[in-house]
Design a protein around this motif. Sequence first.
Motif, PDB file in Angstrom:
ATOM      1  N   CYS A 133      -3.717   1.064  -5.772  1.00 47.38           N
ATOM      2  CA  CYS A 133      -3.379   1.398  -4.382  1.00 47.38           C
ATOM      3  C   CYS A 133      -4.358   0.774  -3.394  1.00 47.38           C
ATOM      4  CB  CYS A 133      -3.353   2.911  -4.193  1.00 47.38           C
ATOM      5  SG  CYS A 133      -1.970   3.758  -5.014  1.00 47.38           S
ATOM      6  N   PHE A 134      -5.590   0.500  -3.836  1.00 45.67           N
ATOM      7  CA  PHE A 134      -6.612  -0.049  -2.945  1.00 45.67           C
ATOM      8  C   PHE A 134      -6.698  -1.578  -3.003  1.00 45.67           C
ATOM      9  CE2 PHE A 134      -7.885   4.285  -3.955  1.00 45.67           C
ATOM     10  CZ  PHE A 134      -8.215   4.797  -2.715  1.00 45.67           C
ATOM     11  N   ILE A 135      -6.119  -2.187  -4.034  1.00 47.21           N
ATOM     12  CA  ILE A 135      -6.249  -3.628  -4.221  1.00 47.21           C
ATOM     13  C   ILE A 135      -5.609  -4.434  -3.090  1.00 47.21           C
ATOM     14  CG2 ILE A 135      -5.756  -5.545  -5.774  1.00 47.21           C
ATOM     15  CD1 ILE A 135      -7.884  -3.613  -6.780  1.00 47.21           C
ATOM     16  N   ILE A 172       0.822  -1.216   0.000  1.00 42.70           N
ATOM     17  CA  ILE A 172       0.000   0.000   0.000  1.00 42.70           C
ATOM     18  C   ILE A 172       0.855   1.264   0.000  1.00 42.70           C
ATOM     19  CG2 ILE A 172      -1.749   1.312   1.258  1.00 42.70           C
ATOM     20  CD1 ILE A 172      -2.925  -1.345   2.195  1.00 42.70           C
ATOM     21  N   VAL A 183      -5.742  -4.113  -0.047  1.00 40.33           N
ATOM     22  CA  VAL A 183      -6.676  -4.268   1.081  1.00 40.33           C
ATOM     23  C   VAL A 183      -7.435  -5.593   0.962  1.00 40.33           C
ATOM     24  CG1 VAL A 183      -8.687  -3.273   2.236  1.00 40.33           C
ATOM     25  CG2 VAL A 183      -6.894  -1.770   1.329  1.00 40.33           C
ATOM     26  N   VAL A 239       1.347   3.876  -3.176  1.00 41.92           N
ATOM     27  CA  VAL A 239       1.012   5.295  -3.003  1.00 41.92           C
ATOM     28  C   VAL A 239       2.216   6.162  -3.347  1.00 41.92           C
ATOM     29  CG1 VAL A 239       0.400   7.063  -1.316  1.00 41.92           C
ATOM     30  CG2 VAL A 239      -0.820   4.867  -1.327  1.00 41.92           C
ATOM     31  N   THR A 281      -3.833   4.564  -9.316  1.00 42.67           N
ATOM     32  CA  THR A 281      -4.671   4.952  -8.170  1.00 42.67           C
ATOM     33  C   THR A 281      -5.546   3.792  -7.730  1.00 42.67           C
ATOM     34  OG1 THR A 281      -4.726   7.255  -8.919  1.00 42.67           O
ATOM     35  CG2 THR A 281      -6.422   6.577  -7.358  1.00 42.67           C
ATOM     36  N   THR A 282      -6.136   3.087  -8.677  1.00 47.61           N
ATOM     37  CA  THR A 282      -6.973   1.918  -8.362  1.00 47.61           C
ATOM     38  C   THR A 282      -6.161   0.830  -7.680  1.00 47.61           C
ATOM     39  OG1 THR A 282      -8.381   2.393 -10.288  1.00 47.61           O
ATOM     40  CG2 THR A 282      -8.483   0.157  -9.357  1.00 47.61           C
TER      41      THR A 282
END
Length: 386
Positions: free
Chosen positions: A368-370, A284, A372, A288, A365-366
């Motif tokens: 960065c959330f994967i 993460i 999780v 970022v 950007t997408t």
Amino acid sequence: MVEAVEAVRAVSDWQRMRHWALAHMVDDFYQGLVPASIPFFVLERDYSYVAASGLALAATLGSALPQPILGVIADRWRLLWLAPAGLALAGVGAGLAGLAPTYPLVWALLLLSGLGVAAFHPAAGRDARAAADDSAKAMSLFAAGGSVGFFLAPALATPALVSFGVGATALFIPPAVLMGFVLWRHQQRHIRNAVASRRLDGPDRWIPFFLLTAVEVVRSAMYSGINTFIALYWINQLGSARALGGVALAAFLVGGVAGTVVGGRVADRVGMLRTIQIGSAAAIPALVLLRVCPYPELGLAAAVLVGVAVNMPFAVFVKLGQDYLPSRPGTAAGVTLGLAVSAGGLFVPVLGAIADRHGPQAVLTTLCFIPVIAIALAALLPEPAV
């Protein structure tokens, strides 16, 4: 004294695993050779982009879908020839494709090359685990070999293809045949290890194995997405030269090799589940940092860090999958080394649609959330049976 002991152990790990690491490197070289050669098919033979995508699909179908079935076969019968023969077929199919005169024949040869890759992984994963014993660090050398091979393919193939045309793929047939022969001789000299004489105890635990596979698919989706779009991000968003975009991709791949090796060492110290959690969590901030860094030269360091974090759990997936399916090491290797890795690539078209609408920066950007999702799934994984 401790450092000396560690050095001896490192040498010992390499001595045990060098044939498997080198064979995995050569085998996965041909997985990287296909995407490296596709642009030359387009330029020299006027293949459409749809036709070019079909060639990539042929190699993917051949390498991904049969691996669980071949894993079951490898678990049922010894078939010491399966890994060497698969390695040779991978190289011969990919090498002859550049000489084939018609599109259907090129497609069929790349499919055969993929089948060779599929034949190698389950049997090699089974026998490499026997050689590695219970060391995640030793198993990481085997896994890292594949990452090195995939990285070397464009670096070695592109100059040859530029100089001699798409037929230069034939120059890369000999390494596959030679390494297949070397591996076969190694199998004969170490037949007890090669048939996985060390059988793990305990029942097969399919639910944890399926959860682990889901975590690896998520990791593979991140890897495939970055692999596909990082150079475009450098060129289109950061305004760098095309060459620097290629350097960014290389930095990510080098970080991936390092992460695979580091992950094995970390797993031997803190455990496999914690290594998966550490790698997923570290992805993460690394992603970022990659996304917000405005300077392409400085961003290369972030690309390396992303590669390390995303690939840290890779060798752990292989070993932990075999621990969850102790009586089916070939099946576990076929899924963790093949099917799950390729399945992540199925999400690239979704990321491509995002890129078409909002640019490659939206893809990063997408992504960065994967991680999780990987963290949440990894939290459900139980410890392997001792």
